[in-house]
Design a protein around this motif. Structure first.
Motif, PDB file in Angstrom:
ATOM      1  N   VAL A  73      -2.805 -13.410 -49.195  1.00 27.28           N
ATOM      2  CA  VAL A  73      -3.229 -14.027 -48.050  1.00 27.28           C
ATOM      3  C   VAL A  73      -2.205 -14.258 -47.236  1.00 27.28           C
ATOM      4  O   VAL A  73      -2.249 -14.063 -45.750  1.00 27.28           O
ATOM      5  CB  VAL A  73      -4.200 -15.247 -48.382  1.00 27.28           C
ATOM      6  N   TRP A  74      -0.922 -14.791 -47.512  1.00 24.84           N
ATOM      7  CA  TRP A  74       0.098 -15.067 -46.767  1.00 24.84           C
ATOM      8  C   TRP A  74       0.739 -14.071 -45.987  1.00 24.84           C
ATOM      9  O   TRP A  74       1.034 -13.702 -44.782  1.00 24.84           O
ATOM     10  CB  TRP A  74       1.124 -15.676 -47.510  1.00 24.84           C
ATOM     11  N   ARG A  75       0.793 -12.788 -46.744  1.00 25.69           N
ATOM     12  CA  ARG A  75       1.352 -11.685 -46.174  1.00 25.69           C
ATOM     13  C   ARG A  75       0.462 -11.071 -45.199  1.00 25.69           C
ATOM     14  O   ARG A  75       0.735 -10.671 -44.183  1.00 25.69           O
ATOM     15  CB  ARG A  75       1.519 -10.588 -47.289  1.00 25.69           C
ATOM     16  N   ASP A  76      -1.078 -10.984 -45.397  1.00 22.03           N
ATOM     17  CA  ASP A  76      -1.901 -10.542 -44.545  1.00 22.03           C
ATOM     18  C   ASP A  76      -1.620 -11.355 -43.248  1.00 22.03           C
ATOM     19  O   ASP A  76      -2.026 -11.104 -42.089  1.00 22.03           O
ATOM     20  CB  ASP A  76      -3.151 -10.595 -45.004  1.00 22.03           C
ATOM     21  N   LEU A  77      -1.629 -12.739 -43.351  1.00 15.82           N
ATOM     22  CA  LEU A  77      -1.570 -13.534 -42.183  1.00 15.82           C
ATOM     23  C   LEU A  77      -0.351 -13.336 -41.247  1.00 15.82           C
ATOM     24  O   LEU A  77      -0.305 -13.124 -40.271  1.00 15.82           O
ATOM     25  CB  LEU A  77      -1.692 -15.111 -42.573  1.00 15.82           C
ATOM     26  N   ASN A  78       0.834 -13.129 -41.958  1.00 17.49           N
ATOM     27  CA  ASN A  78       2.234 -12.847 -41.281  1.00 17.49           C
ATOM     28  C   ASN A  78       1.902 -11.306 -40.634  1.00 17.49           C
ATOM     29  O   ASN A  78       2.491 -11.271 -39.296  1.00 17.49           O
ATOM     30  CB  ASN A  78       3.045 -12.660 -42.149  1.00 17.49           C
ATOM     31  N   ARG A  79       1.345 -10.235 -41.217  1.00 21.04           N
ATOM     32  CA  ARG A  79       1.168  -9.011 -40.670  1.00 21.04           C
ATOM     33  C   ARG A  79       0.202  -9.167 -39.409  1.00 21.04           C
ATOM     34  O   ARG A  79       0.350  -8.661 -38.344  1.00 21.04           O
ATOM     35  CB  ARG A  79       0.518  -8.130 -41.592  1.00 21.04           C
ATOM     36  N   SER A  80      -0.887 -10.015 -39.484  1.00 23.61           N
ATOM     37  CA  SER A  80      -1.711 -10.088 -38.374  1.00 23.61           C
ATOM     38  C   SER A  80      -0.884 -10.806 -37.343  1.00 23.61           C
ATOM     39  O   SER A  80      -1.097 -10.658 -36.042  1.00 23.61           O
ATOM     40  CB  SER A  80      -2.945 -11.165 -38.944  1.00 23.61           C
ATOM     41  N   ILE A  81      -0.148 -11.859 -37.348  1.00 23.03           N
ATOM     42  CA  ILE A  81       0.709 -12.491 -36.477  1.00 23.03           C
ATOM     43  C   ILE A  81       1.728 -11.426 -35.985  1.00 23.03           C
ATOM     44  O   ILE A  81       1.936 -11.487 -34.497  1.00 23.03           O
ATOM     45  CB  ILE A  81       1.335 -13.807 -37.030  1.00 23.03           C
ATOM     46  N   GLU A  82       2.217 -10.664 -36.615  1.00 22.01           N
ATOM     47  CA  GLU A  82       3.396  -9.690 -36.080  1.00 22.01           C
ATOM     48  C   GLU A  82       2.802  -8.898 -35.089  1.00 22.01           C
ATOM     49  O   GLU A  82       3.201  -8.246 -34.412  1.00 22.01           O
ATOM     50  CB  GLU A  82       4.075  -9.122 -37.133  1.00 22.01           C
ATOM     51  N   THR A  83       1.490  -8.427 -35.467  1.00 18.85           N
ATOM     52  CA  THR A  83       1.058  -7.259 -34.697  1.00 18.85           C
ATOM     53  C   THR A  83       0.192  -7.806 -33.341  1.00 18.85           C
ATOM     54  O   THR A  83      -0.442  -6.992 -32.653  1.00 18.85           O
ATOM     55  CB  THR A  83      -0.102  -6.433 -35.349  1.00 18.85           C
ATOM     56  N   ALA A  84      -0.188  -9.139 -33.491  1.00 20.76           N
ATOM     57  CA  ALA A  84      -0.817  -9.672 -32.147  1.00 20.76           C
ATOM     58  C   ALA A  84      -0.228  -9.689 -30.727  1.00 20.76           C
ATOM     59  O   ALA A  84       1.181  -9.671 -30.823  1.00 20.76           O
ATOM     60  CB  ALA A  84      -1.178 -11.072 -32.517  1.00 20.76           C
TER      61      ALA A  84
END
Length: 84
Positions: A73-84
């Motif tokens: 979940v943490w990795r998915d969240l960080n990926r989402s933040i980075e691509t936003a």
């Protein structure tokens, strides 16, 4: 149950580095703060995440399961933040 995300971040960083000093350096916090964060997380979960082998902390069975779940979940969240 609401868990402070900083405790999760400290847990994941510690598991991946396996070193309190390195975790503290990566997160720009003190070594005692890393220890307190890990203890607070265990207290909030009402479950031990580590066993101690000499001076090392090693994930126990629950810790491994928790890391797999929260780490994804943490990795998915960080990926989402980075691509936003």
């Amino acid at each position: 149950m609401r868990i402070n995300p900083q405790l999760i971040q400290t847990f994941i960083t510690f598991v991946e580095s396996k070193n309190i000093s390195e975790t503290a350096g990566k997160l720009f916090i003190s070594q005692p703060t890393v220890t307190v964060h890990l203890q607070l997380l265990e207290a909030q979960l009402q479950q031990k995440l580590f066993t101690t082998q000499g001076r090392r902390k090693v994930l126990n069975h629950f810790g491994k399961i928790f890391y797999q779940s929260v780490g994804a979940v943490w990795r998915d969240l960080n990926r989402s933040i980075e691509t936003a």
